[in-house]
Design an enzyme around this catalytic site. Structure first.
Site, PDB file in Angstrom:
ATOM      1  NE  ARG A  79       8.143   8.117   1.516  1.00 13.82           N
ATOM      2  CZ  ARG A  79       9.014   8.462   0.215  1.00 13.82           C
ATOM      3  NH1 ARG A  79       8.761   9.533  -0.175  1.00 13.82           N
ATOM      4  NH2 ARG A  79       9.884   6.825   0.594  1.00 13.82           N
ATOM      5  CB  SER A  86       8.775   3.213   5.761  1.00 11.86           C
ATOM      6  OG  SER A  86       9.030   2.133   4.896  1.00 11.86           O
ATOM      7  CD  GLU A 132       6.095   6.751   4.062  1.00 12.50           C
ATOM      8  OE1 GLU A 132       6.790   6.736   4.552  1.00 12.50           O
ATOM      9  OE2 GLU A 132       5.801   5.806   3.485  1.00 12.50           O
TER      10      GLU A 132
HETATM   11  C1  LIG Z   1       2.438  -2.911   1.711  1.00 12.61           C
HETATM   12  C2  LIG Z   1       2.796  -1.042   1.426  1.00 12.61           C
HETATM   13  C3  LIG Z   1       3.829  -0.681   0.991  1.00 12.61           C
HETATM   14  C4  LIG Z   1       4.137   0.809   1.122  1.00 12.61           C
HETATM   15  N1  LIG Z   1       5.553   1.260  -0.038  1.00 12.61           N
HETATM   16  C5  LIG Z   1       5.651   2.370   0.183  1.00 12.61           C
HETATM   17  C6  LIG Z   1       6.739   2.812  -0.629  1.00 12.61           C
HETATM   18  O1  LIG Z   1       7.464   1.847  -0.893  1.00 12.61           O
HETATM   19  N2  LIG Z   1       6.766   4.200  -1.252  1.00 12.61           N
HETATM   20  C7  LIG Z   1       5.956   4.944  -0.077  1.00 12.61           C
HETATM   21  O2  LIG Z   1       6.269   6.219  -0.458  1.00 12.61           O
HETATM   22  N3  LIG Z   1       4.536   4.562   0.602  1.00 12.61           N
HETATM   23  C8  LIG Z   1       4.625   3.520   0.480  1.00 12.61           C
HETATM   24  N4  LIG Z   1       3.148   2.729   1.167  1.00 12.61           N
HETATM   25  C9  LIG Z   1       2.310   3.940   1.685  1.00 12.61           C
HETATM   26  C10 LIG Z   1       1.235   4.161   0.853  1.00 12.61           C
HETATM   27  O3  LIG Z   1       0.940   3.100  -0.171  1.00 12.61           O
HETATM   28  C11 LIG Z   1       1.573   5.053  -0.293  1.00 12.61           C
HETATM   29  O4  LIG Z   1       1.543   6.295   0.603  1.00 12.61           O
HETATM   30  C12 LIG Z   1       0.208   5.488  -1.133  1.00 12.61           C
HETATM   31  O5  LIG Z   1       0.298   6.610  -1.987  1.00 12.61           O
HETATM   32  C13 LIG Z   1      -1.208   6.170  -0.192  1.00 12.61           C
HETATM   33  O6  LIG Z   1      -1.863   6.020  -1.169  1.00 12.61           O
HETATM   34  P1  LIG Z   1      -3.881   5.231  -1.096  1.00 12.61           P
HETATM   35  O7  LIG Z   1      -4.549   5.974  -2.296  1.00 12.61           O
HETATM   36  O8  LIG Z   1      -3.685   4.250  -0.578  1.00 12.61           O
HETATM   37  O9  LIG Z   1      -4.301   6.363   0.128  1.00 12.61           O
HETATM   38  P2  LIG Z   1      -5.054   6.542   1.581  1.00 12.61           P
HETATM   39  O10 LIG Z   1      -4.309   5.702   2.596  1.00 12.61           O
HETATM   40  O11 LIG Z   1      -6.211   5.770   1.351  1.00 12.61           O
HETATM   41  O12 LIG Z   1      -5.010   7.472   2.218  1.00 12.61           O
HETATM   42  C14 LIG Z   1      -3.246   8.133   2.464  1.00 12.61           C
HETATM   43  C15 LIG Z   1      -3.454  10.033   2.853  1.00 12.61           C
HETATM   44  O13 LIG Z   1      -3.199  10.639   1.116  1.00 12.61           O
HETATM   45  C16 LIG Z   1      -4.774  11.355   1.060  1.00 12.61           C
HETATM   46  N5  LIG Z   1      -5.359  10.877   0.179  1.00 12.61           N
HETATM   47  C17 LIG Z   1      -6.191   9.992  -0.894  1.00 12.61           C
HETATM   48  N6  LIG Z   1      -6.647  10.335  -1.918  1.00 12.61           N
HETATM   49  C18 LIG Z   1      -6.348  10.690  -1.469  1.00 12.61           C
HETATM   50  C19 LIG Z   1      -7.220  11.897  -2.912  1.00 12.61           C
HETATM   51  N7  LIG Z   1      -7.304  11.672  -3.708  1.00 12.61           N
HETATM   52  N8  LIG Z   1      -7.462  13.724  -2.827  1.00 12.61           N
HETATM   53  C20 LIG Z   1      -6.886  13.973  -1.358  1.00 12.61           C
HETATM   54  N9  LIG Z   1      -6.189  13.329  -1.098  1.00 12.61           N
HETATM   55  C21 LIG Z   1      -5.883  11.792  -0.686  1.00 12.61           C
HETATM   56  C22 LIG Z   1      -5.970  10.636   2.748  1.00 12.61           C
HETATM   57  O14 LIG Z   1      -7.036  11.864   3.064  1.00 12.61           O
HETATM   58  C23 LIG Z   1      -4.412  10.762   3.640  1.00 12.61           C
HETATM   59  O15 LIG Z   1      -4.639  11.836   3.997  1.00 12.61           O
HETATM   60  C24 LIG Z   1       3.002   1.384   1.737  1.00 12.61           C
HETATM   61  C25 LIG Z   1       2.406   0.509   1.956  1.00 12.61           C
HETATM   62  C26 LIG Z   1       2.265  -0.273   2.497  1.00 12.61           C
HETATM   63  C27 LIG Z   1       0.972  -0.747   2.569  1.00 12.61           C
END
Ligand SMILES: Cc1cc2nc3c(=O)[nH]c(=O)nc-3n(C[C@H](O)[C@H](O)[C@H](O)COP(=O)(O)OP(=O)(O)OC[C@H]3O[C@@H](n4cnc5c(N)ncnc54)[C@H](O)[C@@H]3O)c2cc1C
Length: 319
Positions: A137, A213, A314
């Site tokens: 992570r 999580s 997280e």
């Molecule tokens: C129901 C649910 C289940 C999930 N299950 C998992 C799982 O099994 N495993 C897991 O690891 N995670 C899980 N997650 C967490 C999440 O889905 C992941 O962390 C996902 O990769 C976040 O991506 P996002 O585009 O939504 O990022 P955001 O939520 O928009 O941003 C998260 C972070 O990443 C940064 N960021 C986003 N895009 C960029 C970019 N292009 N360049 C630089 N920085 C960036 C943001 O600034 C922020 O700091 C889950 C979430 C939910 C709601």
């Protein structure tokens, strides 16, 4: 502001810099905890799209693409390496940030390189896997140099006709005795397991209104195992754990929560633990940041008092 090209990203960064505004980079917003006061600055949504085959088993994917749609596309093409990461919400650009992982697989296993804008030098960089410094992570992007890089494209190396990953016990049980399991079957099974735990975004399912999580599985020195077992009066062998590098172990955060009394459905206000997944803090309707923070603090305090272990959040705190 939404940026759909590399030029627009560079322009937006300059625009914010000239005005002295802080900048927050938004992907799909699935891993965020936003303060009630909001974020006083520019929120830049990354909308760079496109999936290109760029060599043998190599795919160059825009950061704004949906991660789950990309996984589905790879399953149809028979490309192995991301089948256990089906159903994770968010964008492709968000996956290297916290090295997403689930069911025995991490995205770092298939990332070849990441293209990003360096906000310090105002240059475009192509970072190979080693430069991304992926850990559990954690990566260059969220830990070593947080906020410095804006990811615009991720290059993945998959395995054509590769075998699916069946490291996770639930998957092994489900496919026991079968030697011909397909990638699509594994991805479908992962989605089903996620759905049953409220970890798949399903309209109307109150348990999936979470950020996934909420706590990371803590990594502690192996000697701490005895203390954890003693805290609840059991033998060390009864404490679930797995190796996490030289002299270290990882203990499931969900187990620690449950042993400290924070079981599924815990809580009375609008923010509560999911009724199907101990690690997901859910919004049952109208929960504010303060409600979630109160529940988070209560859990962290309770686990620390019981086991002397401080859990880490997280989701990313915004504002
Ligand atoms: C129901 C649910 C289940 C999930 N299950 C998992 C799982 O099994 N495993 C897991 O690891 N995670 C899980 N997650 C967490 C999440 O889905 C992941 O962390 C996902 O990769 C976040 O991506 P996002 O585009 O939504 O990022 P955001 O939520 O928009 O941003 C998260 C972070 O990443 C940064 N960021 C986003 N895009 C960029 C970019 N292009 N360049 C630089 N920085 C960036 C943001 O600034 C922020 O700091 C889950 C979430 C939910 C709601």
């Amino acid at each position: 502001m939404e940026a759909n090209s590399e030029e627009e990203i560079a322009d937006a960064v300059l625009w914010a810099k000239e005005r002295g505004l802080p900048l927050f980079v938004l992907g799909g917003g699935s891993n965020l905890l936003v303060r009630d006061s909001g974020f006083a600055g520019l929120v830049l949504k990354i909308g760079v799209m496109g999936v290109e085959a760029c060599g043998r088993n190599l795919f160059d994917v825009g950061a704004g693409e949906s991660w789950d749609r990309f996984v589905e596309m790879m399953m149809y093409m028979g490309m192995a390496g991301v089948e256990c990461l089906a159903g994770i919400p968010g964008s492709v650009g968000g996956t290297p940030v916290q090295n997403v992982g689930a069911y025995g697989q991490e995205v770092a296993e298939t990332i070849e390189s990441v293209r990003a804008f360096d906000r310090e030098t105002f240059e475009w960089v192509d970072l190979d896997k080693a430069a991304c410094r992926f850990r559990y992570r954690e990566s260059l992007f969220n830990t070593d140099e947080p906020g410095r890089y804006i990811v615009t494209r991720v290059r993945f190396r998959l395995r054509a006709n590769g075998q699916p990953n069946l490291r996770y016990a639930d998957l092994q049980r489900r496919f026991a005795g079968r030697g011909d399991v397909t990638l699509m079957e594994v991805a479908t099974a992962v989605r089903e397991i996620r759905r049953s735990k409220g970890m798949l975004l399903v309209e109307g399912d109150a348990d999936c209104r979470s950020a996934g999580s909420f706590f990371k599985n803590p990594i502690v020195a192996t000697e701490r195992l005895a203390g954890v077992a003693a805290a609840i009066g059991v033998e060390q062998s009864k404490v679930p754990h797995w190796p996490a590098g030289e002299g270290k172990i990882k203990i499931p955060a969900a187990w620690l929560l449950e042993q400290a009394g924070f079981v599924k459905g815990y809580g009375e206000g609008p923010a509560r633990i999911s009724t199907r997944h101990t690690l997901a803090l859910t919004n049952r309707g109208g929960a504010t940041f303060a409600d979630v923070e109160r529940l988070q603090d209560e859990i962290v305090r309770g686990v620390r008092e019981r086991f002397g272990i401080t859990l880490e959040r997280e989701p990313v705190l915004v504002g």
